[in-house]
Design an enzyme around this catalytic site. Structure first.
Site, mmCIF file in Angstrom:
data_model
loop_
_atom_site.group_PDB
_atom_site.id
_atom_site.type_symbol
_atom_site.label_atom_id
_atom_site.label_comp_id
_atom_site.label_asym_id
_atom_site.label_seq_id
_atom_site.Cartn_x
_atom_site.Cartn_y
_atom_site.Cartn_z
ATOM 1 C CE LYS A 154 21.970 -12.447 -4.701
ATOM 2 N NZ LYS A 154 21.667 -10.924 -5.176
ATOM 3 C CB VAL A 213 24.429 -5.545 0.041
ATOM 4 C CG1 VAL A 213 25.523 -4.834 -0.861
ATOM 5 C CG2 VAL A 213 25.166 -5.901 1.414
ATOM 6 C CE LYS A 254 13.348 -12.812 -9.706
ATOM 7 N NZ LYS A 254 11.968 -12.544 -10.127
ATOM 8 C CB ILE A 308 1.511 -11.582 -8.391
ATOM 9 C CG1 ILE A 308 2.597 -11.886 -7.223
ATOM 10 C CG2 ILE A 308 1.627 -9.998 -8.988
ATOM 11 C CD1 ILE A 308 3.601 -12.329 -7.991
ATOM 12 C CB SER A 345 17.244 -2.222 -5.817
ATOM 13 O OG SER A 345 17.691 -3.359 -5.381
ATOM 14 C CD GLU A 384 -2.597 1.206 2.674
ATOM 15 O OE1 GLU A 384 -3.853 1.372 2.601
ATOM 16 O OE2 GLU A 384 -1.990 0.776 3.494
#
Length: 233
Positions: free
Chosen positions: A119, A165, A131, A52, A161, A26
């Protein structure tokens, strides 16, 4: 999230007829909607608070708006957290992707771009493994259906992002330490969020379906050296 928000900023520049922003957070949804409103964009933007993993809700959204292009950046990406809650990582990263991919095919989406991670290469943790599974799920739809082109784009570390890290080191330094590094020899590739998202859009235009794009992110840098440099700065 951080990648999704930057994709929104860059997509707006191309004047789409409508831009649908979907997020489970939210707060994040409110922030990006407010930013767009402050910039007085003339693009019709539809913010939607949804998950999702909610098949029925996502089906209704796609049925109403019939999106032409889907950028799928929704994922759990904090490595240690996913080690503790692997079932949640699987539900979102794998089944969430399967859900959106399947509904995209049903609704005649032209292009589906999955935001993945470096990764996913020979994964050694839950995040990388889920992923990689997400990539296989998405690209499998590409083989089974010719009308929707599925492709994946792999990132390294993106500066600032939510999965990076750098914010962690920053907060540790602000508290006076200690700065924690998992292993002194671990290396990572780094780029900025706008650079990364620009390349996601480029990959989306280049891809014809079935590709996995990997960014040229320059030289790998030791996380230990990054921590030292940040402490010095």
């Amino acid at each position: 999230g951080s990648i999704g928000s930057e994709l929104v900023r860059q997509c707006i520049k191309f004047n789409p007829s409508i831009l649908i922003i979907l997020d489970i957070s939210e707060l994040n949804l409110f922030k990006i909607e407010r930013e767009i409103n402050l910039n007085q964009s003339k693009v019709l933007v539809k913010p939607i608070l949804s998950d999702i993993r909610d098949n029925l809700n996502i089906e209704q959204i796609f049925d109403e708006f019939k999106p032409q292009v889907v950028f799928h950046a929704a994922a759990y990406k904090h490595v240690p957290m996913q080690e503790k809650f692997p079932q949640e990582a699987i539900k979102t990263n794998v089944f969430g992707t399967k859900n959106v991919a399947e509904i995209s095919v049903k609704n005649g989406v032209e292009k589906f771009v999955l935001v993945s991670t470096d990764k996913a290469v020979k994964p050694v943790n839950v995040m990388g493994a889920t992923k990689r599974l997400a990539e296989l799920v998405a690209l499998n739809y590409n083989r089974n259906d010719s009308s929707t082109n599925f492709l994946a784009v792999r990132f390294g570390n993106v500066l600032g992002s939510t999965g990076s890290v750098i914010p962690l080191f920053k907060s540790q330094i602000q508290k006076g330490g200690p700065v924690t590094v998992t292993h002194p020899d671990i290396t990572r590739y780094f780029m900025t969020i706008p650079e990364a998202c620009q390349l996601v859009l480029e990959a989306g235009t280049m891809g014809n379906g079935g590709e996995i794009y990997v960014f040229d992110m320059g030289e790998a840098i030791k996380i230990y050296d990054v921590a030292l440099k940040m402490i010095q700065l």
